[in-house]
Design a protein around this motif. Structure first.
Motif, short mmCIF file in Angstrom:
data_model
loop_
_atom_site.label_atom_id
_atom_site.label_comp_id
_atom_site.label_asym_id
_atom_site.label_seq_id
_atom_site.Cartn_x
_atom_site.Cartn_y
_atom_site.Cartn_z
N THR A 39 0.95 -1.29 0.09
CA THR A 39 0.00 0.08 0.03
C THR A 39 0.78 1.00 0.22
OG1 THR A 39 -1.72 -1.28 1.25
CG2 THR A 39 -2.08 1.17 1.18
N THR A 40 0.59 2.12 -1.06
CA THR A 40 1.63 3.06 -1.15
C THR A 40 1.20 4.33 -0.09
OG1 THR A 40 -0.09 4.08 -2.79
CG2 THR A 40 1.96 2.84 -3.40
N LEU A 41 2.01 5.43 0.02
CA LEU A 41 1.77 6.26 1.08
C LEU A 41 0.37 7.07 1.00
CD1 LEU A 41 5.30 7.95 1.28
CD2 LEU A 41 4.44 6.21 2.55
N ASP A 42 0.23 7.19 -0.54
CA ASP A 42 -1.18 7.66 -0.75
C ASP A 42 -2.37 6.85 -0.72
OD1 ASP A 42 -0.85 6.25 -3.13
OD2 ASP A 42 -0.91 7.98 -4.42
N HIS A 97 11.07 0.47 6.84
CA HIS A 97 10.22 2.02 7.27
C HIS A 97 8.73 1.56 7.60
CE1 HIS A 97 13.76 4.28 6.98
NE2 HIS A 97 14.15 3.60 5.77
N THR A 98 8.22 2.29 8.39
CA THR A 98 6.84 2.25 8.50
C THR A 98 5.95 3.47 7.68
OG1 THR A 98 6.73 4.01 10.41
CG2 THR A 98 6.78 1.54 10.98
N LYS A 99 4.83 3.31 7.13
CA LYS A 99 4.20 4.44 6.59
C LYS A 99 4.40 5.84 7.18
CE LYS A 99 -0.22 6.07 5.06
NZ LYS A 99 -1.79 5.73 4.58
N ASP A 100 4.42 5.96 8.45
CA ASP A 100 4.58 7.19 9.15
C ASP A 100 5.95 7.72 8.87
OD1 ASP A 100 2.01 7.29 10.16
OD2 ASP A 100 2.26 6.64 12.10
N PRO A 119 7.96 -2.45 6.60
CA PRO A 119 8.53 -2.65 7.85
C PRO A 119 9.33 -3.75 8.39
CG PRO A 119 6.15 -2.46 8.08
CD PRO A 119 6.62 -2.32 6.55
N LYS A 120 8.68 -4.93 7.80
CA LYS A 120 9.30 -5.99 8.33
C LYS A 120 10.06 -6.96 7.25
CE LYS A 120 5.55 -6.57 11.76
NZ LYS A 120 4.31 -7.38 12.09
#
Length: 167
Positions: A39-42, A97-100, A119-120
């Motif tokens: 899932t992209t940042l948007d 990295h996380t979405k945040d 992230p994992k």
């Protein structure tokens, strides 16, 4: 003292040679691209299955990686504008990295290509065991046709050429 310095230099050279020869890829050119969904940042879901029929660039990076931070601005400037309106798709995946984290980071960077968190290392671990930046180009049939590790201008030019030839 000189023996210690020479030993470290020799050890570093041997490790560097090993690292460049064994690039940590779990795939070879000609392999079918592993299935994944991110899932992209948007908020858009990107499934590799849904991109079949397009030439795809899959990029793995981390915000702390110096070569990655040199590569991504060049991708934004030289590659993305050239192909974004073609039969082409790209996703840049932030390893560990996380979405945040990526949202805050990209607010400063302003990249417009799709970016997704991993992230994992769930997606990354299907492609490689180590080393970033890492890029895979997938042809319209879903096969990996090119891959690269690290960043320099020559490699970016190879990516652009490979994408152009396969559109």
């Amino acid at each position: 003292m000189n023996k210690i310095v020479l030993t470290f230099i020799a050890l570093f050279a041997a490790l560097s040679l090993t690292a460049s020869d064994f690039k940590g890829s779990l795939l070879k050119n000609g392999d079918k691209v592993p299935e994944f969904t991110v899932t992209t940042l948007d908020g858009k879901e990107v499934s590799i299955k849904d991109l079949k029929g397009k030439v795809i660039l899959i990029n793995f990076f981390a915000t702390w990686c110096g070569p990655c931070m040199k590569e991504l601005p060049e991708v934004q400037k030289q590659l993305w504008p050239k192909f974004k309106d073609e039969n082409f798709a790209m996703v840049s995946i932030g390893r560990e990295h996380t979405k945040d984290e990526l949202t805050k980071w990209n607010q400063k960077k302003g990249f417009t290509f799709p970016i997704a968190p991993d992230p994992k290392r769930e997606v990354y671990s299907k492609f490689a065991s180590q080393y970033i930046p890492r890029n895979f180009i997938v042809d319209k049939t879903g096969k990996i046709i090119w891959q690269g590790v690290g960043f320099d201008q020559k490699e970016l030019e190879q990516m652009i050429k490979t994408i152009q030839e396969n559109l």
